[in-house]
Motif scaffolding. Structure first.
Motif, PDB file in Angstrom:
ATOM      1  N   LEU A 248       0.201   7.949  -2.419  1.00 36.79           N
ATOM      2  CA  LEU A 248      -0.775   8.941  -2.905  1.00 36.79           C
ATOM      3  C   LEU A 248      -0.171   9.793  -4.249  1.00 36.79           C
ATOM      4  CD1 LEU A 248      -3.255  10.681  -2.253  1.00 36.79           C
ATOM      5  CD2 LEU A 248      -1.825  12.147  -0.793  1.00 36.79           C
TER       6      LEU A 248
ATOM      7  N   ASP B  89      -2.704  19.569  -1.492  1.00 38.50           N
ATOM      8  CA  ASP B  89      -3.972  20.072  -1.641  1.00 38.50           C
ATOM      9  C   ASP B  89      -5.076  18.917  -1.767  1.00 38.50           C
ATOM     10  OD1 ASP B  89      -5.044  22.874  -1.656  1.00 38.50           O
ATOM     11  OD2 ASP B  89      -5.771  22.367  -3.758  1.00 38.50           O
ATOM     12  N   HIS B  90      -4.635  17.951  -2.439  1.00 41.99           N
ATOM     13  CA  HIS B  90      -5.781  16.633  -2.539  1.00 41.99           C
ATOM     14  C   HIS B  90      -5.658  15.992  -0.998  1.00 41.99           C
ATOM     15  CE1 HIS B  90      -7.455  13.140  -4.366  1.00 41.99           C
ATOM     16  NE2 HIS B  90      -6.883  12.401  -3.496  1.00 41.99           N
ATOM     17  N   PHE B  91      -4.654  16.011  -0.362  1.00 40.57           N
ATOM     18  CA  PHE B  91      -4.378  15.236   0.833  1.00 40.57           C
ATOM     19  C   PHE B  91      -5.546  16.090   1.968  1.00 40.57           C
ATOM     20  CE2 PHE B  91      -2.245  15.088   5.031  1.00 40.57           C
ATOM     21  CZ  PHE B  91      -2.293  13.584   5.243  1.00 40.57           C
TER      22      PHE B  91
ATOM     23  N   LYS C  47      -8.113  18.284   1.143  1.00 40.94           N
ATOM     24  CA  LYS C  47      -9.508  18.548   0.561  1.00 40.94           C
ATOM     25  C   LYS C  47     -10.107  17.186   0.673  1.00 40.94           C
ATOM     26  CE  LYS C  47      -9.111  22.739  -1.938  1.00 40.94           C
ATOM     27  NZ  LYS C  47      -8.321  23.200  -3.101  1.00 40.94           N
ATOM     28  N   ASN C  48      -9.545  16.235   0.709  1.00 46.14           N
ATOM     29  CA  ASN C  48     -10.055  14.776   0.703  1.00 46.14           C
ATOM     30  C   ASN C  48      -9.961  14.454   2.295  1.00 46.14           C
ATOM     31  OD1 ASN C  48     -11.171  13.871  -1.927  1.00 46.14           O
ATOM     32  ND2 ASN C  48      -9.136  15.118  -2.544  1.00 46.14           N
ATOM     33  N   LYS C  49      -9.880  15.265   3.025  1.00 47.08           N
ATOM     34  CA  LYS C  49      -9.632  14.763   4.613  1.00 47.08           C
ATOM     35  C   LYS C  49      -8.938  13.611   4.829  1.00 47.08           C
ATOM     36  CE  LYS C  49     -13.689  17.419   5.886  1.00 47.08           C
ATOM     37  NZ  LYS C  49     -13.426  18.484   4.957  1.00 47.08           N
ATOM     38  N   LEU C  50      -7.637  13.138   4.112  1.00 39.87           N
ATOM     39  CA  LEU C  50      -6.894  12.216   4.218  1.00 39.87           C
ATOM     40  C   LEU C  50      -5.821  12.222   5.610  1.00 39.87           C
ATOM     41  CD1 LEU C  50      -5.667  11.518   0.672  1.00 39.87           C
ATOM     42  CD2 LEU C  50      -7.746  10.355   1.877  1.00 39.87           C
TER      43      LEU C  50
ATOM     44  N   GLN D 285      -0.639   7.602  -7.304  1.00 36.21           N
ATOM     45  CA  GLN D 285      -2.154   7.802  -7.909  1.00 36.21           C
ATOM     46  C   GLN D 285      -2.480   9.104  -8.530  1.00 36.21           C
ATOM     47  OE1 GLN D 285      -4.475   6.868  -4.447  1.00 36.21           O
ATOM     48  NE2 GLN D 285      -6.071   8.196  -5.024  1.00 36.21           N
ATOM     49  N   LEU D 286      -2.037  10.115  -7.640  1.00 37.57           N
ATOM     50  CA  LEU D 286      -2.478  11.419  -8.272  1.00 37.57           C
ATOM     51  C   LEU D 286      -1.442  11.773  -9.465  1.00 37.57           C
ATOM     52  CD1 LEU D 286      -2.718  13.514  -5.055  1.00 37.57           C
ATOM     53  CD2 LEU D 286      -4.360  12.732  -6.507  1.00 37.57           C
TER      54      LEU D 286
ATOM     55  N   ASP E  90      -3.674  10.434 -12.543  1.00 40.79           N
ATOM     56  CA  ASP E  90      -4.580  11.335 -12.810  1.00 40.79           C
ATOM     57  C   ASP E  90      -4.061  12.284 -13.758  1.00 40.79           C
ATOM     58  OD1 ASP E  90      -5.879   9.504 -11.449  1.00 40.79           O
ATOM     59  OD2 ASP E  90      -6.155  10.936  -9.667  1.00 40.79           O
TER      60      ASP E  90
END
Length: 300
Positions: free
Chosen positions: A223, A250-252, A254-257, A226-227, A230
């Motif tokens: 993860l 935060d990405h983890f 908010k993206n419901k991972l 990949q981030l 970006d």
């Protein structure tokens, strides 16, 4: 498999001037890192991985190898400017490392098991290592990470403002959001954080905050990679931009991972944000040694 402790120490030489001067706070010359490693070993961590800069590896080994030999497995990882850039050119004016999440990414090949991340210059306390070890041994999964949540009032410096990741937890005790507040300080009887425009906002002393003590499954590496790609596309050309762990977390969320458990901890944090903090750290450690929490000499 026992969990691993990843210690972020790549920024230490710049802060201390030289590694030889890593400050000794304990009665037998122990550094703050020594106490973290001691607590980790007794909580059941099986390996220590140091993230350092290659140019001070020899000095670093000299300080830590004699103490840790035969007690715990040790590995070294370098946070180099060109690591994991995937062909992205390092900007000519870039001198600052890429940040804490990049430091973690640099340990990708050294860690295959659930692991914790800590700062090298913060004292976290025995309780937090025990809680984290219990989480990593029984609850950590690709969709379940964790963070130790300290009470804000127990993490403030008397000598100036500090940066804190202010955590909001949901009803289930999982992290709902984390906001990096870069200027938190005591203002009279209350604790406030200041915005870039100088406006002040009060914070409750019991607010949970992150002191960069995270629990991760190795899935976080993919993860992060990949981030980071970006991040470079968006902010790589800004000389002071940093890829922080909360960006990944935060990405983890908010993206419901998955979810991030907040592990509440009532311990008194202390660290050396300012050189004036040092005598207080020494006093606090002496009190813990006197109370029997730590031996007079950790590695005897």
């Amino acid at each position: 498999m026992q969990p691993t402790l990843l210690i972020l120490a790549a920024g230490m030489a710049s802060r201390y001037g030289s590694l030889k001067q890593i400050q000794q706070f304990g009665p037998s010359g122990e550094t703050i890192i020594d106490y973290s490693i001691y607590d980790a070993i007794r909580a059941g961590f099986g390996k220590i991985v140091f993230i350092i800069r290659k140019d001070f590896e020899a000095e670093f080994r000299e300080i830590f190898e004699p103490k840790l030999k035969g007690r715990v497995a040790v590995d070294y990882v370098y946070q180099e400017m060109d690591a994991y850039l995937n062909g992205y050119p390092v900007p000519a004016d870039r001198t600052k490392p890429w940040g804490t999440a990049h430091a973690v990414l640099c340990a990708k090949d050294a860690i295959n098991e659930p692991f914790a991340v800590i700062n090298g210059d913060d004292f976290y306390g025995r309780d937090s290592f025990e809680k984290m070890a219990a989480f990593l041994n029984s609850a950590c999964k690709p969709a379940v990470y964790s963070v130790v949540g300290y009470e804000l009032g127990k993490t403030i410096s008397e000598h100036g403002s500090v940066s804190r990741g202010v955590c909001a937890a949901d009803a289930a005790g999982n992290l709902a959001a984390i906001n990096e507040r870069t200027k938190v300080y005591k203002d009279g009887d209350q604790i406030v954080y200041e915005d870039a425009d100088g406006s002040k906002h009060p914070l409750d002393a019991n607010t949970p905050v992150s002191m960069n003590f995270w629990g991760f499954h190795p899935s976080v590496f993919e993860l992060s990679q990949q981030l980071f790609r970006d991040f470079l596309e968006k902010d790589g050309d800004k000389p002071k931009s940093e890829f922080f762990i909360p960006i990944v977390v935060d990405h983890f969320i908010k993206n419901k991972l998955g979810v991030v458990n907040v592990l509440p901890c009532a311990a008194q944090w202390f660290g050396v944000t300012y050189k004036e903090d040092a005598p207080g750290v020494q006093t606090s450690l002496s009190a813990l040694v006197e109370s029997g929490e730590y031996p007079n000499n950790l590695w005897k």
